[in-house]
Design an enzyme around this catalytic site. Structure first.
Site, mmCIF file in Angstrom:
data_model
loop_
_atom_site.group_PDB
_atom_site.id
_atom_site.type_symbol
_atom_site.label_atom_id
_atom_site.label_comp_id
_atom_site.label_asym_id
_atom_site.label_seq_id
_atom_site.Cartn_x
_atom_site.Cartn_y
_atom_site.Cartn_z
ATOM 1 N N HIS A 26 -8.520 6.665 -6.218
ATOM 2 C CA HIS A 26 -9.159 5.968 -5.072
ATOM 3 C C HIS A 26 -10.240 6.378 -3.918
ATOM 4 C CE1 HIS A 26 -5.748 3.639 -6.934
ATOM 5 N NE2 HIS A 26 -6.709 2.993 -7.717
ATOM 6 N N HIS A 84 -1.848 9.812 -3.621
ATOM 7 C CA HIS A 84 -2.712 8.186 -3.104
ATOM 8 C C HIS A 84 -2.521 8.130 -1.712
ATOM 9 C CE1 HIS A 84 -3.721 6.782 -6.754
ATOM 10 N NE2 HIS A 84 -2.662 7.757 -7.848
ATOM 11 N N GLU A 91 2.187 8.892 -2.096
ATOM 12 C CA GLU A 91 1.513 7.674 -1.908
ATOM 13 C C GLU A 91 1.870 8.207 -0.076
ATOM 14 O OE1 GLU A 91 -0.288 5.275 -1.548
ATOM 15 O OE2 GLU A 91 -0.178 4.820 -3.944
ATOM 16 N N GLU A 118 -9.489 6.787 -0.257
ATOM 17 C CA GLU A 118 -7.885 7.318 0.037
ATOM 18 C C GLU A 118 -8.515 8.485 0.991
ATOM 19 O OE1 GLU A 118 -5.101 6.487 -2.608
ATOM 20 O OE2 GLU A 118 -5.336 4.392 -2.962
#
Length: 634
Positions: free
Chosen positions: A347, A474, A549, A350
């Site tokens: 992504h 992430h 994450e 990020e």
């Protein structure tokens, strides 16, 4: 800068540097330049070649009575890039609006000879592409003299074989091209005004200083070296390195749109830009106090490969939709080891993930911590710092800091596919079909080159069964997420996966006071399909697949963490991967498909059949009994 901005066209004799021009085309272009800029550009010739061709040049003078620079090019016939670069230099000196170029152009007089070896140059275009020497007849079996071995200074140290490509002629200044060049400079340019003399050659990719006749250094060697060495300076306490032609060409191939098809014009532009030190792009040296760009990450990757050639191997999985190269590193301290695969920045917004990922590489190579050293040298590490290279570059360059997807056009005003919804495993179950959504899954599974090439690379280049851990980095849910994302069902080894995740979460809280949530992706995020971790665990059978994450949850701008937080996150991530690997590979290896020995786990279908065959009233199994069997199998 477009050439047409100045009212010039190829039909009128203008070069566009998309091809190698002939001598006629270069001379036609010189005539055009002289007509266009009569007050600045003066044509001159130094005489005639052995075969009678005129050797022409131009003088550029924006102000009179200035110091001078003399440039000669294509003294070796086959080095066509030199005359192409030389003519482009003339073009830039005349037309560039860059302040640095304008200042340099105005400060000195420019004496430029685009093609000195005119006979050999014509012959290489018409007869033999790799011809190097002039075309003087020497004897029945040998033609040509190396004009760059015929100048008189220390001439005696040359080869005297007439058939050699470096034959220096019968005596110094024996060749009309060389004799007339030296005579022209002595007679037409005031003594002491030439402060720089440049001979353009190819293709050693080097800046060479005198001397060639001896290994002794010239008296002003240090001063000359200071002028040509890539300079490292400091800007706001950050190290800056200036690009070279080689590095800039590599960056153009790796990091720009359509990088796989760099044109001659682009190469020439890069070459000329590097003649002006102030015009060279600069790259910050990674110190993890800032978010690096794609070019800065790739420049750092090149430096790591160069510094650790026996441990670090560069690889690429292919090119993105816009043509950027997707690069990675393999770290291997020895053969026959299990592997861990880490992908990051799928992504675009990020940024913390690629910053953390590069720091992990640094720690694996340089850390002296015994635990890190043991772990680094116990595994092979396959790491891709930036997977979504198009979106990442777009988020840096186009003031779209929060861009998430790739950059493929999707029709209308919609751009981009969520690459972490495009993997093939169970893609069709929870796909998002809205092209305007930030989680658009694409027209079909693995429709995107970034995803297709990642899966293909893993399938074709890493032996089946060797990858024991797959980590997708992430931000910013601050969680350790376990498959699955497409269903609320738990994976077979959920308890083991959860135990390791909670071990990290507990240790991370004790060390950094950071709380991580541990759960399946479906429980923390909403039900989605096509994620990389589901593909890794479900399709490839990789036993440990985590979506890590990184922190950011609860901050005002969770995807825009301040740069000072990179340090905290990078250390936490390294710590996390240490826990994962030590728990699961070094100490307690488990296979995703592994079952207890001599035990067979029943499926829903077999249990239903057993219920019908072996239980009282089996011919009429109720809906409630079927539901119970289904839940037991979950």
């Amino acid at each position: 800068m477009e050439i047409m901005d100045f009212g010039l066209s190829k039909e009128n004799g203008q070069l566009d540097w998309s091809y190698y021009p002939t001598l006629d085309e270069i001379y036609n272009w010189l005539d055009l330049i002289i007509r266009t800029w009569p007050n600045i550009v003066t044509g001159f010739n130094i005489g005639y070649s052995y075969e009678g061709r005129l050797i022409r040049g131009v003088k550029l003078c924006f102000k009179s009575n200035r110091k001078a620079i003399f440039i000669e090019s294509n003294i070796h016939a086959r080095e066509w890039i030199t005359s192409a670069a030389c003519t482009y230099l003339i073009f830039e000196l005349l037309f560039s609006r860059d302040p640095d170029v304008r200042q340099m152009a105005n400060r000195v007089d420019w004496w430029i000879v685009p093609v000195l070896n005119v006979d050999g140059f014509v012959y290489s275009h018409e007869k033999e592409r790799l011809w190097r020497k002039s075309r003087r007849y020497v004897n029945p079996g040998c033609i040509g003299v190396d004009l760059n071995r015929n100048f008189e200074y220390q001439w005696g140290r040359i080869k005297h074989d007439p058939c050699s490509n470096q034959y220096g002629g019968s005596h110094p200044l024996s060749e009309p091209e060389v004799e007339q060049l030296t005579k022209f400079i002595n007679s037409n340019i005031p003594e002491g005004t030439i402060k720089i003399y440049i001979a353009l050659h190819a293709a050693a990719q080097a800046v060479l200083l005198p001397w060639t006749h001896t290994k002794e250094l010239p008296l002003d060697y240090k001063r000359l070296m200071i002028m040509i060495k890539p300079k490292i300076t400091h800007d706001e306490s950050k190290k800056i390195v200036r690009g070279t032609y080689a590095s800039e060409l590599r960056r153009a191939k790796d990091c720009t749109v359509d990088g796989g098809t760099i044109t001659r014009k682009q190469k020439s532009s890069i070459l000329i830009r590097n003649l002006f030190p102030k015009k060279r792009p600069t790259y910050r040296v990674l110190d993890w106090s800032f978010y690096p760009t794609l070019c800065e990450i790739y420049a750092w990757i090149d430096s790591i490969i160069k510094e650790w050639p026996k441990v670090v191997t560069g690889f690429d999985i292919g090119r993105s939709h816009e043509g950027r190269l997707i690069r990675g590193l393999k770290l291997s301290f020895g053969p026959g080891k299990k592997a861990i695969f880490i992908e990051s920045n799928i992504h675009a917004r990020e940024w913390i993930t690629s910053a953390t990922c590069t720091y992990l590489i640094r720690e694996l190579l340089f850390s002296r911590d015994p635990d890190v050293r043991e772990l680094a040298e116990s595994l092979d590490w396959w790491i891709i710092p930036v997977l979504n290279v198009d979106g990442f570059a777009f988020s840096h360059e186009e003031q779209c800091r929060l861009w998430r997807k790739s950059r493929r056009p999707c029709g209308g005003d919609c751009f981009g596919i969520d690459l972490n919804r495009n993997f093939g495993y169970k893609w069709e179950l929870r796909k998002c079909e809205d092209p305007s959504s930030n989680m658009y899954s694409g027209p079909h599974a693995e429709s995107e080159p970034e995803v297709k090439q990642l899966t293909k690379f893993i399938n074709n280049n890493i032996p089946d069964g060797s990858i024991k851990i797959y980590i997708a980095l992430h931000a910013a849910a601050q969680a350790v997420l376990i498959p699955w994302a497409f269903t609320n069902m738990r994976p077979r080894h959920y308890d083991e996966l959860l135990r390791v995740a909670e071990a990290f979460a507990g240790a991370s809280f004790r060390r950094y006071r950071t709380r991580y949530l541990c759960a399946t992706m479906a429980n923390v995020l909403k039900l989605v399909s096509g994620t990389s971790t589901d593909w890794a665990h479900g399709t490839k059978g990789i036993p440990i697949a985590y979506c890590l994450e990184l922190p950011g949850k609860g901050t005002p701008k969770r995807f825009e963490l301040p740069e000072h937080m990179i340090v905290r996150n990078r250390k936490g991530c390294v710590f996390a991967i240490l826990i994962f690997a030590l728990e699961r590979i070094v100490e307690n290896p488990v296979n995703a498909q592994e079952q207890p020995k001599e035990m067979l786990k029943a499926s829903f279908a077999t249990e239903l059949r057993r219920a019908k065959d072996c239980k009282a009233g089996g011919n009429s199994v109720s809906h409630s009994k079927k539901s119970l069997l289904l839940m037991l199998n979950i």
